[in-house]
Design a protein around this motif. Sequence first.
Motif, PDB file in Angstrom:
ATOM      1  N   LEU A  31     103.423 -21.989 -35.309  1.00  0.00           N
ATOM      2  CA  LEU A  31     103.122 -23.141 -35.702  1.00  0.00           C
ATOM      3  C   LEU A  31     102.622 -22.927 -37.087  1.00  0.00           C
ATOM      4  N   THR A  32     102.841 -23.584 -38.078  1.00  0.00           N
ATOM      5  CA  THR A  32     102.411 -23.595 -39.275  1.00  0.00           C
ATOM      6  C   THR A  32     100.935 -24.437 -39.194  1.00  0.00           C
ATOM      7  N   GLU A  34     100.165 -26.836 -41.040  1.00  0.00           N
ATOM      8  CA  GLU A  34     100.639 -28.451 -41.128  1.00  0.00           C
ATOM      9  C   GLU A  34     100.884 -28.651 -39.816  1.00  0.00           C
ATOM     10  N   ASP A  35     101.784 -28.112 -39.044  1.00  0.00           N
ATOM     11  CA  ASP A  35     102.176 -28.469 -37.595  1.00  0.00           C
ATOM     12  C   ASP A  35     100.736 -28.544 -36.802  1.00  0.00           C
ATOM     13  N   PHE A  38      99.024 -31.901 -37.785  1.00  0.00           N
ATOM     14  CA  PHE A  38      99.934 -32.868 -37.052  1.00  0.00           C
ATOM     15  C   PHE A  38      99.538 -33.184 -35.665  1.00  0.00           C
ATOM     16  N   TYR A  39      99.461 -31.985 -34.630  1.00  0.00           N
ATOM     17  CA  TYR A  39      99.096 -32.350 -33.311  1.00  0.00           C
ATOM     18  C   TYR A  39      97.587 -32.604 -33.230  1.00  0.00           C
ATOM     19  N   ASN A 109     106.393 -24.524 -24.642  1.00  0.00           N
ATOM     20  CA  ASN A 109     107.038 -24.045 -25.995  1.00  0.00           C
ATOM     21  C   ASN A 109     107.654 -22.471 -25.588  1.00  0.00           C
ATOM     22  N   ARG A 137     110.227 -32.653 -32.935  1.00  0.00           N
ATOM     23  CA  ARG A 137     109.988 -31.438 -33.766  1.00  0.00           C
ATOM     24  C   ARG A 137     110.825 -30.248 -33.095  1.00  0.00           C
ATOM     25  N   PHE A 139     110.553 -27.505 -31.866  1.00  0.00           N
ATOM     26  CA  PHE A 139     110.027 -26.421 -31.074  1.00  0.00           C
ATOM     27  C   PHE A 139     110.722 -26.762 -29.520  1.00  0.00           C
TER      28      PHE A 139
END
Length: 150
Positions: A31-32, A34-35, A38-39, A109, A137, A139
């Motif tokens: 995950l970045t 930013e990801d 988001f979560y 994931n 997304r 993933f």
Amino acid sequence: MLNKIVPYQEHFHDKLIDIWYQAVCQTHTFLTDEDIEFYHQMLQNGALKQVEIWLELNENEEPAGFIGLDGTKIEMLFVDPKYHGKGIGSRLIKHIENIKGSNLQVDVNEQNDGAFAFYKRIGFVQVGRSELDSSGRPFPLLHLVLKNHA
């Protein structure tokens, strides 16, 4: 060290968010930033209140890990990285199995090798795969079910 598993308590909300964040940063390396943000926002905005949560308290009566369920589906399982490898995740799943029975499911994931290995080790088997996660997304998710221990 006698830890105990208890239902969700509102005053632990921020600590659970912190455990989630620490664990995701360590284990979800795909995950970045930013990801993760988001979560993180999803959790802070009430995602924890949409699931049934059980947590394991450490010897100081503070959460060391938690599991969140929707019926018999495990929606989240996170353990404070300080406590990784100490059996907390396994104990939480055993606790849920005692309450819900053994037809538990979980999505993992695909890129999270550690989580996949953990679930396989305690008896889950893969029954499917999706290209996108539950937020749409990119993933991929592996769909797992707990093998019947009969």
